[in-house]
Write an enzyme that holds these catalytic residues in place. Structure first.
Site: not given
Length: 268
Positions: A172-173
């Protein structure tokens, strides 16, 4: 870091300033630690009046004190990058303090809980979107509005090496940082006629509190990162801040829409 890599780290804190940012007002998010606090001290040494923003008021005041003790100009403003109104209020405070904004270093970020894509929680995804993508979008638009009043400006966004390739440990980062690259490039083209330059940096492993938190969650990651870097070690926060300082300066007048690696060759 290994003992050998520590011995090879240059002392960038004593680099002689050259007035790279003299006369400029620069806003820095994520300024209470890591790359942001290193940037605060460096930019002030290079002549900028800095306005520092983060959630931790106590840590911010420590950095402000360090800058002022060294003869620089610094103020602190509270900021929650997950709250768009908090971001806009922080930029308004820059206007109240200085009546202008010449440069912005959008460096604040949040890390996700490390783990594969199929175990990443909805909460992690939401936090990554709110801080690492929407927060930068809101900050850039507010900063650009203030910069237009004086007819020019420069913005630098901190992305990540993880935005440029698959990122299995931090999916997600990495996804939100890749999205940040896209809006950085779009903003550069959109605001070029306003004489507002927009660039990004993509640091690799950097010796900050964030990498320490990752090490705590995934023991051995620091050794793994060091081994993946051709120069043999992670960057120091000051070394990353040096690249941002140049991009914010008039020396980089023809550079916009660029994503500059600061990764010791790890992305090559």
């Amino acid at each position: 870091m290994t003992e050998n890599s520590i011995q090879s780290v240059p002392d960038t804190s004593t680099t002689a300033p050259i007035g790279l940012l003299t006369g400029k007002v620069v806003f820095i998010t994520g300024a209470s630690r890591g790359i942001g606090s290193a940037a605060a001290r460096l930019f002030a040494r290079e002549g900028a009046a800095v306005v520092l923003a983060a959630r931790s008021a106590a840590a911010l005041e420590t950095v402000v004190h360090q800058v002022r003790a060294a003869g620089g100009v610094a103020d602190a403003v509270p900021l929650d990058l997950a709250d768009p109104e908090s971001i806009r209020a922080a930029v308004r405070r820059v206007d109240e303090l200085h009546g202008r904004l010449d440069g912005a270093f959008n460096n604040g970020a949040t890390i996700q809980h490390p783990g594969p894509l199929d175990t990443t929680s909805d909460e992690d995804i939401d936090a990554q979107f709110a801080v690492n993508f929407r927060g930068h979008w809101v900050a850039m638009t507010a900063e650009a509005a203030l910069m237009r009043r004086t007819g020019a400006g420069a913005i630098v966004n901190t992305s990540s090496i993880g935005s440029r390739r698959a990122n299995p440990a931090l999916p997600a980062y990495g996804a939100m940082k890749r999205a940040l690259n896209s809006i950085t490039e779009t903003a550069a083209v959109t605001w070029a006629s306003d004489r507002i330059r927009v660039n990004g940096i993509t640091p690799g492993g950097t010796a900050t509190e964030m990498i320490d938190a990752w090490e705590a969650a995934t023991p051995g990651i620091i050794e793994q990162v060091n081994a993946s870097i051709p120069l043999g070690r992670m960057a120091e926060p000051e070394e990353v801040a040096e690249v941002a300082a140049w991009l914010l300066s008039d020396r980089a007048a023809m550079v916009t829409g660029a994503m500059i690696p600061v990764d010791g060759g790890a992305g090559a």
